[in-house]
Design a protein around this motif. Structure first.
Motif, mmCIF file in Angstrom:
data_model
loop_
_atom_site.group_PDB
_atom_site.id
_atom_site.type_symbol
_atom_site.label_atom_id
_atom_site.label_comp_id
_atom_site.label_asym_id
_atom_site.label_seq_id
_atom_site.Cartn_x
_atom_site.Cartn_y
_atom_site.Cartn_z
ATOM 1 N N GLY A 69 1.195 -1.157 0.507
ATOM 2 C CA GLY A 69 0.669 -0.770 0.216
ATOM 3 C C GLY A 69 0.437 1.531 -0.404
ATOM 4 O O GLY A 69 0.176 2.621 -0.264
ATOM 5 N N GLY A 70 1.854 1.304 -0.031
ATOM 6 C CA GLY A 70 2.370 2.424 0.174
ATOM 7 C C GLY A 70 2.597 3.291 -1.519
ATOM 8 O O GLY A 70 2.827 2.210 -1.951
ATOM 9 N N VAL A 107 6.013 0.558 12.552
ATOM 10 C CA VAL A 107 6.913 1.432 12.709
ATOM 11 C C VAL A 107 7.053 1.646 11.805
ATOM 12 O O VAL A 107 7.859 1.074 10.587
ATOM 13 N N ARG A 108 7.689 2.909 11.557
ATOM 14 C CA ARG A 108 8.560 3.626 10.557
ATOM 15 C C ARG A 108 9.600 4.773 10.523
ATOM 16 O O ARG A 108 10.268 4.256 11.725
ATOM 17 N N ASP A 161 6.568 12.744 7.180
ATOM 18 C CA ASP A 161 6.037 10.453 6.630
ATOM 19 C C ASP A 161 6.324 10.156 5.888
ATOM 20 O O ASP A 161 6.276 9.215 5.983
ATOM 21 N N THR A 162 7.591 11.138 4.970
ATOM 22 C CA THR A 162 8.312 10.178 4.517
ATOM 23 C C THR A 162 9.014 9.150 5.297
ATOM 24 O O THR A 162 9.495 9.484 5.731
ATOM 25 N N GLN A 212 8.056 1.501 1.198
ATOM 26 C CA GLN A 212 8.204 2.750 1.453
ATOM 27 C C GLN A 212 6.850 3.541 1.085
ATOM 28 O O GLN A 212 5.765 3.409 0.114
ATOM 29 N N VAL A 213 6.472 4.919 1.902
ATOM 30 C CA VAL A 213 5.692 6.026 1.749
ATOM 31 C C VAL A 213 6.230 7.126 1.502
ATOM 32 O O VAL A 213 7.871 7.647 1.953
ATOM 33 N N THR A 214 6.287 8.157 0.283
ATOM 34 C CA THR A 214 7.014 8.707 -0.085
ATOM 35 C C THR A 214 5.889 10.424 -0.305
ATOM 36 O O THR A 214 5.522 9.862 -1.273
ATOM 37 N N VAL A 215 6.422 11.100 0.984
ATOM 38 C CA VAL A 215 5.098 12.091 0.371
ATOM 39 C C VAL A 215 5.926 13.275 -0.771
ATOM 40 O O VAL A 215 6.579 14.176 0.260
ATOM 41 N N SER A 216 5.111 14.132 -1.157
ATOM 42 C CA SER A 216 6.042 15.286 -2.051
ATOM 43 C C SER A 216 4.799 16.435 -1.797
ATOM 44 O O SER A 216 4.006 16.898 -1.098
ATOM 45 N N ALA A 217 6.103 17.715 -1.363
ATOM 46 C CA ALA A 217 5.487 18.648 -0.739
ATOM 47 C C ALA A 217 4.530 19.548 -1.878
ATOM 48 O O ALA A 217 4.459 18.857 -3.416
#
Length: 125
Positions: free
Chosen positions: A8-9, A37-38, A90-91, A120-125
């Motif tokens: 789901g990442g 856990v991240r 949160d990345t 992996q979770v990546t959040v862009s600005a």
């Protein structure tokens, strides 16, 4: 020993949502505490959320309260982490982990017994 597989990442814009899944085999997740856990690059592992064995209590680190929700689907032997209002902080790589015994959430993430491979979770600005 339980086998855990996260999914789901992905990449999402700031303010967006993702739902992570942790599917288990080899054990019934209802008998275990399950945590998310991240770990971000260069940072220590951080416990994000945890759900105890049934009947469940849930716990969240302060930075995700009111944004993240941990839940179980007993029929699917899966635990979810719904993440709303994501921001670049949160990345990280997100791991699910389990704790047996009394099924209580450990204070220290190093006390979890079994771990998944992470997503992996990546959040862009």
């Amino acid at each position: 020993q339980v086998q855990l597989v996260e999914s789901g990442g992905g990449l999402v814009q700031s303010g967006g949502s993702l739902r992570l899944s942790c599917a288990a085999s080899g054990s019934n997740l209802d008998d275990l505490a399950v945590g998310w856990v991240r770990q971000a690059p260069g940072k220590e592992r951080e416990g994000v959320a945890c759900i105890t064995r049934l009947p469940p209590d849930t716990y969240y680190t302060d930075s995700v309260k009111a944004r993240f929700t941990i839940s179980r689907d007993s029929a699917k032997n899966t635990v979810y982490l719904q993440m709303n209002g994501l921001n670049p902080e949160d990345t990280a790589s997100y791991y699910c982990a389990t704790k047996g015994g009394w099924g209580l959430c450990p204070r220290d993430v190093s006390d979890y017994d079994d771990w998944g491979q992470g997503t992996q979770v990546t959040v862009s600005a």
